[in-house]
Design a protein around this motif. Structure first.
Motif, PDB file in Angstrom:
ATOM      1  N   ALA A 153       0.849  -1.187   0.000  1.00  0.00           N
ATOM      2  CA  ALA A 153       0.000   0.000   0.000  1.00  0.00           C
ATOM      3  C   ALA A 153       0.884   1.236   0.000  1.00  0.00           C
ATOM      4  CB  ALA A 153      -0.913  -0.003   1.231  1.00  0.00           C
ATOM      5  N   GLY A 154       1.109   1.799  -1.176  1.00  0.00           N
ATOM      6  CA  GLY A 154       1.933   2.986  -1.301  1.00  0.00           C
ATOM      7  C   GLY A 154       3.361   2.715  -1.703  1.00  0.00           C
ATOM      8  N   GLY A 155       3.827   1.473  -1.581  1.00  0.00           N
ATOM      9  CA  GLY A 155       5.220   1.173  -1.829  1.00  0.00           C
ATOM     10  C   GLY A 155       5.487   0.493  -3.154  1.00  0.00           C
ATOM     11  N   ALA A 156       6.298  -0.580  -3.091  1.00  0.00           N
ATOM     12  CA  ALA A 156       6.831  -1.199  -4.301  1.00  0.00           C
ATOM     13  C   ALA A 156       5.742  -1.685  -5.254  1.00  0.00           C
ATOM     14  CB  ALA A 156       7.757  -2.357  -3.921  1.00  0.00           C
ATOM     15  N   PHE A 157       4.695  -2.315  -4.715  1.00  0.00           N
ATOM     16  CA  PHE A 157       3.652  -2.857  -5.584  1.00  0.00           C
ATOM     17  C   PHE A 157       3.014  -1.762  -6.429  1.00  0.00           C
ATOM     18  CE2 PHE A 157      -0.700  -4.203  -6.524  1.00  0.00           C
ATOM     19  CZ  PHE A 157      -0.482  -5.466  -7.056  1.00  0.00           C
ATOM     20  N   ASN A 158       2.914  -0.570  -5.883  1.00  0.00           N
ATOM     21  CA  ASN A 158       2.232   0.521  -6.577  1.00  0.00           C
ATOM     22  C   ASN A 158       3.080   1.200  -7.638  1.00  0.00           C
ATOM     23  OD1 ASN A 158       0.907   1.288  -3.366  1.00  0.00           O
ATOM     24  ND2 ASN A 158      -0.152   0.181  -4.984  1.00  0.00           N
ATOM     25  N   THR A 159       4.359   0.835  -7.756  1.00  0.00           N
ATOM     26  CA  THR A 159       5.212   1.527  -8.720  1.00  0.00           C
ATOM     27  C   THR A 159       4.928   1.135 -10.163  1.00  0.00           C
ATOM     28  OG1 THR A 159       6.952  -0.146  -8.382  1.00  0.00           O
ATOM     29  CG2 THR A 159       7.077   1.875  -7.076  1.00  0.00           C
ATOM     30  N   ARG A 160       4.023   0.200 -10.384  1.00  0.00           N
ATOM     31  CA  ARG A 160       3.613  -0.059 -11.765  1.00  0.00           C
ATOM     32  C   ARG A 160       2.813   1.116 -12.315  1.00  0.00           C
ATOM     33  NH1 ARG A 160       0.915  -5.502 -14.399  1.00  0.00           N
ATOM     34  NH2 ARG A 160      -0.375  -4.472 -15.952  1.00  0.00           N
ATOM     35  N   GLU A 161       2.194   1.896 -11.429  1.00  0.00           N
ATOM     36  CA  GLU A 161       1.426   3.077 -11.843  1.00  0.00           C
ATOM     37  C   GLU A 161       1.705   4.192 -10.841  1.00  0.00           C
ATOM     38  OE1 GLU A 161      -2.567   1.584 -11.967  1.00  0.00           O
ATOM     39  OE2 GLU A 161      -2.064   0.035 -13.424  1.00  0.00           O
ATOM     40  N   SER A 162       2.949   4.633 -10.768  1.00  0.00           N
ATOM     41  CA  SER A 162       3.400   5.550  -9.726  1.00  0.00           C
ATOM     42  C   SER A 162       2.984   6.992 -10.013  1.00  0.00           C
ATOM     43  CB  SER A 162       4.928   5.479  -9.605  1.00  0.00           C
ATOM     44  OG  SER A 162       5.428   6.521  -8.798  1.00  0.00           O
ATOM     45  N   LEU A 163       2.505   7.662  -8.972  1.00  0.00           N
ATOM     46  CA  LEU A 163       2.151   9.077  -9.083  1.00  0.00           C
ATOM     47  C   LEU A 163       3.357   9.911  -9.491  1.00  0.00           C
ATOM     48  CD1 LEU A 163       0.337  11.575  -8.623  1.00  0.00           C
ATOM     49  CD2 LEU A 163       0.931  11.440  -6.192  1.00  0.00           C
ATOM     50  N   MET A 164       4.523   9.621  -8.950  1.00  0.00           N
ATOM     51  CA  MET A 164       5.713  10.394  -9.273  1.00  0.00           C
ATOM     52  C   MET A 164       6.030  10.336 -10.768  1.00  0.00           C
ATOM     53  SD  MET A 164       9.540  10.073  -7.659  1.00  0.00           S
ATOM     54  CE  MET A 164      10.861  11.158  -8.224  1.00  0.00           C
ATOM     55  N   THR A 165       5.968   9.145 -11.334  1.00  0.00           N
ATOM     56  CA  THR A 165       6.271   8.973 -12.762  1.00  0.00           C
ATOM     57  C   THR A 165       5.223   9.653 -13.623  1.00  0.00           C
ATOM     58  OG1 THR A 165       7.307   6.851 -12.252  1.00  0.00           O
ATOM     59  CG2 THR A 165       6.746   7.265 -14.552  1.00  0.00           C
ATOM     60  N   TYR A 166       3.945   9.476 -13.295  1.00  0.00           N
ATOM     61  CA  TYR A 166       2.886  10.120 -14.067  1.00  0.00           C
ATOM     62  C   TYR A 166       3.008  11.638 -13.999  1.00  0.00           C
ATOM     63  CZ  TYR A 166       0.148   5.852 -14.893  1.00  0.00           C
ATOM     64  OH  TYR A 166      -0.294   4.623 -15.326  1.00  0.00           O
ATOM     65  N   ALA A 167       3.219  12.184 -12.792  1.00  0.00           N
ATOM     66  CA  ALA A 167       3.319  13.635 -12.638  1.00  0.00           C
ATOM     67  C   ALA A 167       4.507  14.183 -13.409  1.00  0.00           C
ATOM     68  CB  ALA A 167       3.421  13.999 -11.160  1.00  0.00           C
ATOM     69  N   MET A 168       5.637  13.492 -13.345  1.00  0.00           N
ATOM     70  CA  MET A 168       6.829  13.960 -14.040  1.00  0.00           C
ATOM     71  C   MET A 168       6.624  13.973 -15.549  1.00  0.00           C
ATOM     72  SD  MET A 168      10.747  12.618 -13.614  1.00  0.00           S
ATOM     73  CE  MET A 168      10.832  13.188 -11.913  1.00  0.00           C
ATOM     74  N   HIS A 169       5.971  12.947 -16.084  1.00  0.00           N
ATOM     75  CA  HIS A 169       5.716  12.905 -17.528  1.00  0.00           C
ATOM     76  C   HIS A 169       4.675  13.933 -17.938  1.00  0.00           C
ATOM     77  CE1 HIS A 169       8.149   9.285 -17.572  1.00  0.00           C
ATOM     78  NE2 HIS A 169       8.034   9.219 -18.865  1.00  0.00           N
ATOM     79  N   GLY A 170       3.641  14.122 -17.107  1.00  0.00           N
ATOM     80  CA  GLY A 170       2.666  15.145 -17.429  1.00  0.00           C
ATOM     81  C   GLY A 170       3.280  16.529 -17.468  1.00  0.00           C
ATOM     82  N   LEU A 171       4.163  16.839 -16.505  1.00  0.00           N
ATOM     83  CA  LEU A 171       4.848  18.132 -16.494  1.00  0.00           C
ATOM     84  C   LEU A 171       5.804  18.250 -17.677  1.00  0.00           C
ATOM     85  CD1 LEU A 171       5.603  18.486 -12.670  1.00  0.00           C
ATOM     86  CD2 LEU A 171       3.916  19.766 -14.003  1.00  0.00           C
ATOM     87  N   ASN A 172       6.441  17.156 -18.052  1.00  0.00           N
ATOM     88  CA  ASN A 172       7.348  17.181 -19.202  1.00  0.00           C
ATOM     89  C   ASN A 172       6.588  17.534 -20.476  1.00  0.00           C
ATOM     90  OD1 ASN A 172       8.687  15.693 -21.655  1.00  0.00           O
ATOM     91  ND2 ASN A 172      10.318  15.875 -20.127  1.00  0.00           N
ATOM     92  N   VAL A 173       5.423  16.934 -20.661  1.00  0.00           N
ATOM     93  CA  VAL A 173       4.615  17.248 -21.843  1.00  0.00           C
ATOM     94  C   VAL A 173       4.158  18.703 -21.799  1.00  0.00           C
ATOM     95  CG1 VAL A 173       2.487  16.727 -23.091  1.00  0.00           C
ATOM     96  CG2 VAL A 173       3.866  14.869 -22.149  1.00  0.00           C
ATOM     97  N   ALA A 174       3.725  19.175 -20.626  1.00  0.00           N
ATOM     98  CA  ALA A 174       3.301  20.566 -20.500  1.00  0.00           C
ATOM     99  C   ALA A 174       4.452  21.520 -20.807  1.00  0.00           C
ATOM    100  CB  ALA A 174       2.751  20.824 -19.099  1.00  0.00           C
ATOM    101  N   ASP A 175       5.660  21.175 -20.380  1.00  0.00           N
ATOM    102  CA  ASP A 175       6.821  22.027 -20.652  1.00  0.00           C
ATOM    103  C   ASP A 175       7.059  22.198 -22.147  1.00  0.00           C
ATOM    104  OD1 ASP A 175       7.303  22.402 -17.981  1.00  0.00           O
ATOM    105  OD2 ASP A 175       8.831  20.847 -17.824  1.00  0.00           O
TER     106      ASP A 175
END
Length: 517
Positions: free
Chosen positions: A466-488
């Motif tokens: 819950a919140g750790g390794a199992f969730n990294t298949r759909e990680s908030l950090m990765t999604y947010a970073m890619h969304g900001l990259n596209v916005a940039d």
């Protein structure tokens, strides 16, 4: 005769872009549980290139924006507006499935279910004296066994006809656990913002998935229906070919007498049936073609693609040699090597970016020097404080529920480590389907059991899933970073960038609430 077309003023955060972003979050977070777990369709999210997001932007670009761009250009959605919608939807993808809720929602009730089957576990669970607000069983009378609570039974067995589900019992636990996860989400987003300049500008990581997503939101040239990607004939030929192949494969399952299946898989098991080739891993001997990943590899650097392919083969050669000698490396040993590699990996990119981190820390203490580049998303001081505050909230929450300080520090570190490593891997390689499996148990299981309490071990296991390794298949950090990259890539102004941070916060709250419901 030439016609002067009106110049469209770039737009980003508008009422319709925010409304579309909210609608996308409601769609993804509302339909994913039904789609994934009831009808068992292809996952709505499932990777860092979510099917739901790609399909949504295909429809927005081709069905909505194309006619508007051709006939009413001033009404067409700009690339900036589409980048806002994309960012909000990607953040929303973090919650409804493997990114969070799939593993978290059973946590408050599973101890009662398992306790009904294992009395030893149940007595150990009761001995921890955990706060009642962690669990949805409510304030039951003393003579009622909480393992028989309607909340627990209905969660696993569904409510009888005509009986209302006891949803109200979940409000307090969701708020209680939500404090920890608020700290986690804040830290992940702050880390994404702090790391983004180093990876994007200094190291120039390719962000292959962001490149692909950026092509989806590109605005068409004035006077044209479609943008550069959708306006290419070769794109439509490839799309039709893949659509026909996949459709016939699906229809062949229902109408095998009338629709032939076009094979997109292979099985060499009968050929590679003798040692040592029989010791090869299953995915080498039998696999299938995924057109999505073939398309993504177009954006991956050749040396990175070769490294992914070569390292996998080298690992298989090692495994074949071990199996030939009946001395196979245990799965636990591979996992421990993986943990060690992740730690070395983090140390490596922290060292490479040492000047960036020195600059961040100096600006937090002394401010910017004259002539230094202004951070895109506000002062570094704000995001360092947000990350530190998030870590403090997680650490304090763990202390509040009875976890010892050493284990609390280990849990927080092992929750953040896999998110950081996964974000780096996806940014550099474009692997849309990946996960980093590092958990606290790999550390504390190597130590004396006397150093840790039952509560320590309980929460060490909980936050692996819950919140750790199992969730990294759909990680908030990765999604947010890619969304900001596209916005940039759409070059928003400073005020717009700060507004994007507010939309990320809105998306987190909305995604959490809708997914939980």
């Amino acid at each position: 005769m030439s016609i002067d077309l009106p110049q469209i003023t770039p737009r980003w955060i508008t009422l319709r872009s925010v409304v579309l972003g909210i609608a996308g979050i409601l769609l993804i977070c509302g339909l994913t549980p039904f789609n994934d777990f009831v009808v068992a369709n292809t996952f709505f999210v499932g990777s860092y290139l979510p099917v739901s997001v790609v399909l949504t932007f295909f429809l927005l670009s081709v069905v909505v924006n194309a006619p508007l761009s051709r006939f009413v250009p001033r009404w067409a959605l700009s690339s900036g507006e589409l980048s806002v919608v994309l960012l909000m939807m990607l953040v929303g993808c973090s919650f409804p499935s493997q990114g969070f809720m799939r593993s978290f929602i059973p946590v408050p009730v599973s101890p009662y279910r398992f306790g009904a089957q294992n009395e030893t576990f149940w007595q150990a669970f009761l001995a921890m004296h955990l706060p009642a607000w962690l669990f949805p069983v409510g304030n039951l009378p003393p003579n009622v066994d909480p393992r028989l609570s309607d909340v627990v039974r209905y969660f696993y067995e569904s409510a009888p006809a005509g009986t209302a589900m006891p949803y109200s019992g979940w409000i307090v636990p969701l708020v209680g656990w939500g404090v920890f996860f608020l700290g986690l989400f804040t830290t992940l987003v702050a880390m994404a913002i702090l790391i983004r300049p180093q990876w994007e500008l200094n190291e120039r990581l390719p962000f292959p998935l962001a490149q692909l997503q950026a092509t989806l939101i590109q605005a068409p040239q004035p006077g044209k229906w479609l943008n550069d990607l959708f306006g290419r004939r070769l794109f439509w030929l490839g799309l039709v070919a893949v659509f026909v192949i996949q459709s016939t494969s699906a229809l062949a399952q229902y109408f095998p007498k009338y629709v032939p299946e076009i094979p997109v898989h292979y099985n060499l098991g009968s050929i590679l049936s003798n040692p040592p080739l029989s010791y090869l891993a299953g995915p080498i001997k039998a696999s299938r073609i995924y057109f999505t990943f073939i398309g993504v590899m177009y954006f991956v650097q050749a040396r990175v693609g070769f490294s992914l392919w070569a390292i996998y083969l080298i690992m298989q050669f090692v495994a074949v040699g071990q199996r030939s000698m009946a001395n196979e490396i245990p799965a636990g040993a591979w996992q421990d090597q993986h943990l060690g590699a992740c730690v070395a990996f983090v140390i490596g990119f922290l060292y490479v970016g040492r000047r960036h981190w020195q600059r961040v820390l100096r600006q937090c203490v002394m401010g910017r020097r004259p002539g230094e580049r202004r951070p895109d998303y506000g002062s570094h001081r704000i995001h360092v404080f947000a990350a530190a505050a998030g870590i403090a909230v997680m650490f304090g929450w763990l202390l509040r529920v009875g976890v010892g300080a050493p284990m609390a520090a280990l849990i927080v570190a092992m929750v953040l480590l896999p998110h950081l490593v996964t974000a780096r891997i996806v940014a550099e390689t474009g692997l849309a389907l990946t996960r980093t499996q590092t958990v606290a148990a790999q550390v504390y299981e190597q130590m004396s059991p006397r150093l840790f309490s039952t509560t320590d071990i309980f929460f060490g296991r909980v936050f692996a899933y819950a919140g750790g390794a199992f969730n990294t298949r759909e990680s908030l950090m990765t999604y947010a970073m890619h969304g900001l990259n596209v916005a940039d890539r759409t070059q928003p102004g400073r005020g717009t960038r700060m507004g994007l941070l507010g939309l990320i916060a809105i998306s987190i709250v909305l995604g959490f609430a809708v997914s939980a419901a």
